[in-house]
Design an enzyme around this catalytic site. Structure first.
Site, mmCIF file in Angstrom:
data_model
loop_
_atom_site.group_PDB
_atom_site.id
_atom_site.type_symbol
_atom_site.label_atom_id
_atom_site.label_comp_id
_atom_site.label_asym_id
_atom_site.label_seq_id
_atom_site.Cartn_x
_atom_site.Cartn_y
_atom_site.Cartn_z
ATOM 1 N N ARG A 1 -0.756 -4.986 7.155
ATOM 2 C CA ARG A 1 -1.488 -3.878 6.539
ATOM 3 C C ARG A 1 -1.560 -4.125 5.042
ATOM 4 N NH1 ARG A 1 -3.369 -2.406 10.760
ATOM 5 N NH2 ARG A 1 -3.237 -0.339 11.730
ATOM 6 N N GLU B 1 -9.684 -0.696 2.421
ATOM 7 C CA GLU B 1 -10.737 -1.313 3.235
ATOM 8 C C GLU B 1 -11.900 -0.352 3.452
ATOM 9 O OE1 GLU B 1 -8.793 -2.601 6.816
ATOM 10 O OE2 GLU B 1 -7.463 -3.973 5.728
ATOM 11 N N HIS C 1 -10.400 -7.945 8.169
ATOM 12 C CA HIS C 1 -9.530 -7.299 9.155
ATOM 13 C C HIS C 1 -9.939 -7.706 10.570
ATOM 14 C CE1 HIS C 1 -6.678 -3.636 9.552
ATOM 15 N NE2 HIS C 1 -6.482 -4.488 10.546
#
Length: 301
Positions: free
Chosen positions: A221, A250, A267
């Site tokens: 993360r 993000e 991601h």
């Protein structure tokens, strides 16, 4: 005929999941259009935010089913207070995330992305890259993904060490704290869960310990890393490079990370056909088991 069970997704569902749910549940996208007093399941990705205020608007909610393994945005205490279950798609994406972690690392060490860009631009003479074999490899977090990364990295490693909440029954060396792990590593992989304990765990001090020859790889993360400190360390040459699949905000990625010594990925750790299909199947299995009165296979106790 019994009406279908109402489930809610706060944002559009992936194409791998939506058709599977549509055939068995009454799926609503967005809180405004949902019959809030009838919604019995909440479905969403690992970035979904579920707090007490949201739960108060869903009085019939029984289960939160995450399409992924991250659940740091879910207030588990609030769920427990209401007796609401939490289920994830455990085990479905481990191998793919670990594969990407190794790919990012090798891409940084061997300048794969930068060299590709150079050749596409008509270039040929590029700076020398760095050897991957024989590096000291550290892993922060030794859950399923951390172990899968370790297994892939071990053949490269002169030494393989890890930091976790406690030592594990594994052939790799345990280090008690993250700063020491960074100091004894040439490559630092992040595979720990996000939460208050790990927020900005990789700060300026950890990056300084990793050092000028060190590479950071994050497939966990973005919150694990103090992104401003990372940008400064890269700009000042205090670490050698980074491979990043996750970011602080993000999908925003700072222009300061658009560097030849950084490899960026949007991601995509679980973004394979096999993983996404397995994840979708497990979301359905979690919901089906719950509503059949059984234990969901991905239940978080």
């Amino acid at each position: 005929m019994t009406p279908p069970i109402d489930i809610l997704a706060l944002s559009p569902l992936p194409d791998t999941l939506a058709p599977s749910l549509a055939g068995r549940y009454a799926t609503h996208i967005g809180l405004d259009d949902a019959p809030r007093d009838r919604v019995r399941a909440l479905v969403g990705g690992g970035a979904m935010q579920v707090d007490a205020a949201l739960l108060a608007r869903l009085p019939a909610l029984e289960i939160v089913a995450i399409h992924g393994v991250g659940h740091d945005g879910v207030d588990q205490a609030a769920l427990a207070a209401r007796g609401i279950r939490l289920a994830i798609t455990a085990g479905t994406l481990t191998e793919d995330v670990a594969d990407l972690a190794i790919g990012l690392w090798l891409a940084v060490e061997r300048r794969i992305v930068a060299n590709d860009r150079a050749v596409r631009g008509g270039g040929w003479d590029v700076p020398l890259a760095r050897r991957a074999t024989g590096r000291r490899i550290g892993i922060f977090g030794l859950g399923a993904i951390g172990r899968a990364i370790a297994a892939r990295a071990a053949p490269f490693a002169a030494d393989l060490i890890y930091t976790a909440r406690s030592p594990k029954d594994v052939p790799w060396r345990f280090v008690a704290d993250l700063t020491t792990l960074a100091a004894e590593s040439d490559v630092l992989f992040l595979a720990a869960a996000a939460g208050r304990e790990t927020h900005h765990a990789v700060d300026a001090a950890v990056l300084a310990a990793l050092g000028r020859q060190g590479v950071l790889v994050n497939v966990a993360r973005g919150a694990l890393v103090d992104q401003d400190a990372l940008i400064a360390a890269l700009a000042e040459g205090r670490i050698a490079g980074a491979g990043l699949d996750v970011f602080a905000d993000e999908p925003t990625v700072p222009a300061a990370l658009h560097r030849d010594d950084v490899v960026l990925s949007p991601h995509q750790g679980s973004a394979t056909v096999a993983a996404r299909s397995a994840m979708a199947a497990m979301v359905v299995a979690n919901l089906d088991a719950h509503f059949a009165g059984d234990r969901p296979p991905g239940l978080i106790d």
